[in-house]
Design a protein around this motif. Structure first.
Motif, PDB file in Angstrom:
ATOM      1  N   UNK A 291       6.283  -8.754   4.371  1.00 42.27           N
ATOM      2  CA  UNK A 291       7.034  -9.318   3.246  1.00 42.27           C
ATOM      3  C   UNK A 291       6.777 -10.798   3.015  1.00 42.27           C
ATOM      4  N   UNK A 292       6.284 -11.527   4.028  1.00 47.38           N
ATOM      5  CA  UNK A 292       6.015 -12.960   3.860  1.00 47.38           C
ATOM      6  C   UNK A 292       4.554 -13.251   3.533  1.00 47.38           C
ATOM      7  N   UNK A 293       3.761 -12.198   3.319  1.00 46.53           N
ATOM      8  CA  UNK A 293       2.369 -12.328   2.895  1.00 46.53           C
ATOM      9  C   UNK A 293       1.503 -13.074   3.904  1.00 46.53           C
ATOM     10  N   UNK A 294       1.760 -12.870   5.165  1.00 42.68           N
ATOM     11  CA  UNK A 294       0.940 -13.499   6.200  1.00 42.68           C
ATOM     12  C   UNK A 294      -0.492 -12.959   6.204  1.00 42.68           C
ATOM     13  N   UNK A 295      -0.654 -11.686   5.848  1.00 41.59           N
ATOM     14  CA  UNK A 295      -1.969 -11.051   5.890  1.00 41.59           C
ATOM     15  C   UNK A 295      -2.779 -11.268   4.617  1.00 41.59           C
ATOM     16  N   UNK A 296      -2.142 -11.818   3.572  1.00 39.65           N
ATOM     17  CA  UNK A 296      -2.822 -12.085   2.297  1.00 39.65           C
ATOM     18  C   UNK A 296      -3.490 -10.834   1.732  1.00 39.65           C
ATOM     19  N   UNK A 297      -2.776  -9.728   1.764  1.00 36.48           N
ATOM     20  CA  UNK A 297      -3.303  -8.476   1.248  1.00 36.48           C
ATOM     21  C   UNK A 297      -3.447  -8.554  -0.271  1.00 36.48           C
ATOM     22  N   UNK A 298      -4.576  -8.091  -0.821  1.00 41.92           N
ATOM     23  CA  UNK A 298      -4.750  -8.137  -2.275  1.00 41.92           C
ATOM     24  C   UNK A 298      -3.918  -7.086  -3.007  1.00 41.92           C
ATOM     25  N   UNK A 299      -3.390  -6.100  -2.267  1.00 39.40           N
ATOM     26  CA  UNK A 299      -2.629  -5.020  -2.900  1.00 39.40           C
ATOM     27  C   UNK A 299      -1.277  -4.884  -2.221  1.00 39.40           C
ATOM     28  N   UNK A 300      -0.226  -4.813  -3.022  1.00 41.27           N
ATOM     29  CA  UNK A 300       1.124  -4.633  -2.497  1.00 41.27           C
ATOM     30  C   UNK A 300       1.600  -3.228  -2.852  1.00 41.27           C
ATOM     31  N   UNK A 301       2.350  -2.616  -1.951  1.00 39.06           N
ATOM     32  CA  UNK A 301       2.858  -1.274  -2.183  1.00 39.06           C
ATOM     33  C   UNK A 301       4.375  -1.320  -2.310  1.00 39.06           C
ATOM     34  N   UNK A 302       4.920  -0.270  -2.910  1.00 38.51           N
ATOM     35  CA  UNK A 302       6.371  -0.146  -3.050  1.00 38.51           C
ATOM     36  C   UNK A 302       6.878   0.729  -1.903  1.00 38.51           C
ATOM     37  N   UNK A 303       7.712   0.151  -1.048  1.00 38.38           N
ATOM     38  CA  UNK A 303       8.284   0.869   0.092  1.00 38.38           C
ATOM     39  C   UNK A 303       9.734   1.195  -0.248  1.00 38.38           C
ATOM     40  N   UNK A 304      10.043   2.470  -0.357  1.00 42.69           N
ATOM     41  CA  UNK A 304      11.379   2.903  -0.755  1.00 42.69           C
ATOM     42  C   UNK A 304      12.388   2.605   0.352  1.00 42.69           C
ATOM     43  N   UNK A 305      13.604   2.199  -0.058  1.00 41.07           N
ATOM     44  CA  UNK A 305      14.639   1.904   0.944  1.00 41.07           C
ATOM     45  C   UNK A 305      15.969   2.609   0.672  1.00 41.07           C
ATOM     46  N   UNK A 306      16.351   2.783  -0.590  1.00 43.09           N
ATOM     47  CA  UNK A 306      17.619   3.453  -0.882  1.00 43.09           C
ATOM     48  C   UNK A 306      17.415   4.501  -1.967  1.00 43.09           C
ATOM     49  N   UNK A 307      18.236   5.565  -1.887  1.00 41.47           N
ATOM     50  CA  UNK A 307      18.050   6.748  -2.721  1.00 41.47           C
ATOM     51  C   UNK A 307      19.349   7.124  -3.419  1.00 41.47           C
ATOM     52  N   UNK A 308      19.236   7.608  -4.665  1.00 43.55           N
ATOM     53  CA  UNK A 308      20.382   8.180  -5.368  1.00 43.55           C
ATOM     54  C   UNK A 308      20.549   9.613  -4.852  1.00 43.55           C
ATOM     55  N   UNK A 309      21.440   9.800  -3.900  1.00 43.69           N
ATOM     56  CA  UNK A 309      21.571  11.093  -3.231  1.00 43.69           C
ATOM     57  C   UNK A 309      22.067  12.191  -4.158  1.00 43.69           C
ATOM     58  N   UNK A 310      22.826  11.840  -5.178  1.00 44.26           N
ATOM     59  CA  UNK A 310      23.289  12.862  -6.119  1.00 44.26           C
ATOM     60  C   UNK A 310      22.114  13.436  -6.898  1.00 44.26           C
ATOM     61  N   UNK A 311      21.236  12.563  -7.408  1.00 47.33           N
ATOM     62  CA  UNK A 311      20.059  13.036  -8.141  1.00 47.33           C
ATOM     63  C   UNK A 311      19.115  13.801  -7.216  1.00 47.33           C
TER      64      UNK A 311
END
Length: 323
Positions: A291-311
């Motif tokens: 999250x602090x970009x120490x690795x200087x990755x050229x591509x960022x991904x979306x990491x899911x953390x919370x879910x709408x459990x009803x849906x």
């Protein structure tokens, strides 16, 4: 409104089967094909499992392709007890002797490349097992990821908690090199449902029983598959999953599929670079977030953390109402 075009890459165990059923039940999704890889069980069993799921749901027109039967590096080590030796709870005794004739002749990796090339920037790829087929696709065609609309992965972890090793999640540990290649070289929008995301957004065992008790062929099939499987027994799972995440029912692969079908199911996520560790006896296969970009990755991904459990629960229940 045009349907969402989807390719499902799977090592079809019980949760994969439920994720496939979820896609089959979504009216705005068109499955272009199912590509098979080793993982929960042998490649041959995976192919037969997918064919059985499609037959139960009366969707046998969807093409099924046989892919890679082992990791890019090292020997294949299949799980021995999680979903049974066949991946579907060792319940199905009437295996189809003619299953090979129902599998497409084209290799899964070639089919994946072709289908995406025929529909550039329109195909969502949902990866539910080890990422071996995907890694081979980018090795054969470096432009393959650029032609994808997006990629949804069930795998990896956020906090160094493992479910098959001390620090690693099953899909990534099964083929760490492939996970490394995919997360390093796929620059399309990438969404990851990690082990922690799935486990923290679990449902109740009461919901699980209600879902299985629906009057449909799919529900009866899933009830059979889970009837003797420890992974779907509250008592058996108490000493395993409860240690880190508390009690509840988790259909891991369904979380990635739900995010593909309806992005609003994911209510919170973090976007950052990620790295898959390839070294060491403890951390090999672990996914590390940056999250602090120490690795200087050229591509960022979306990491899911919370879910709408009803849906999410509605999508799961609907998946077993067919045909």
């Amino acid at each position: 409104m045009a349907k969402k075009l989807v390719i499902i890459d799977t090592d079809c165990g019980i949760d994969d089967a439920q994720a496939i059923m979820m896609a089959l039940s979504a009216p705005d999704v068109k499955i272009l094909g199912v590509t098979c890889c080793f993982g929960n069980t042998s490649l041959e069993n995976v192919c037969q499992n997918v064919l059985r799921v499609l037959a139960v749901c009366k969707r046998e027109e969807i093409p099924v392709f046989q892919g890679l039967g082992g990791p890019l590096v090292g020997a294949t080590e299949l799980p021995k007890d999680h979903f049974g030796s066949d991946g579907l709870g060792d319940i199905l005794v009437d295996r189809d002797p003619d299953w090979r004739q129902k599998i497409q002749k084209e290799h899964a990796v070639n089919a994946m490349i072709r289908l995406v090339s025929e529909n550039p920037n329109q195909v969502s790829l949902v990866a539910l097992g080890p990422l071996t087929n995907l890694a081979m696709a980018v090795r054969l065609d470096s432009g393959f990821p650029d032609r994808l609309k997006d990629l949804f992965i069930m795998g990896g972890n956020m906090e160094g908690k493992g479910n098959v090793t001390l620090c690693g999640e099953f899909n990534f540990v099964t083929d760490p090199e492939s996970a490394y290649i995919v997360l390093d070289e796929f620059r399309c929008p990438t969404h990851i449902a990690t082990m922690e995301y799935c486990s923290r957004n679990k449902l109740t065992w009461e919901f699980f029983q209600e879902m299985l008790n629906q009057d449909s062929a799919a529900a009866r099939f899933m009830k059979l598959l889970t009837s003797k499987c420890g992974a779907y027994s509250p008592a058996a799972m108490k000493t395993k999953r409860d240690v880190h995440f508390g009690p509840g029912f988790v259909s891991y692969d369904s979380y990635a599929m739900a995010a593909c079908i309806d992005g609003t199911v994911v209510t919170k996520s973090t976007e950052c670079g990620v790295h898959v560790e390839l070294q060491g006896s403890v951390c090999r296969g672990m996914m590390a977030l940056d999250p602090t970009d120490m690795l200087k990755k050229p591509h960022r991904v979306v990491v899911m953390t919370e879910c709408d459990l009803e849906k999410f629960s509605r999508l799961l229940a609907k998946s077993l109402r067919q045909p």
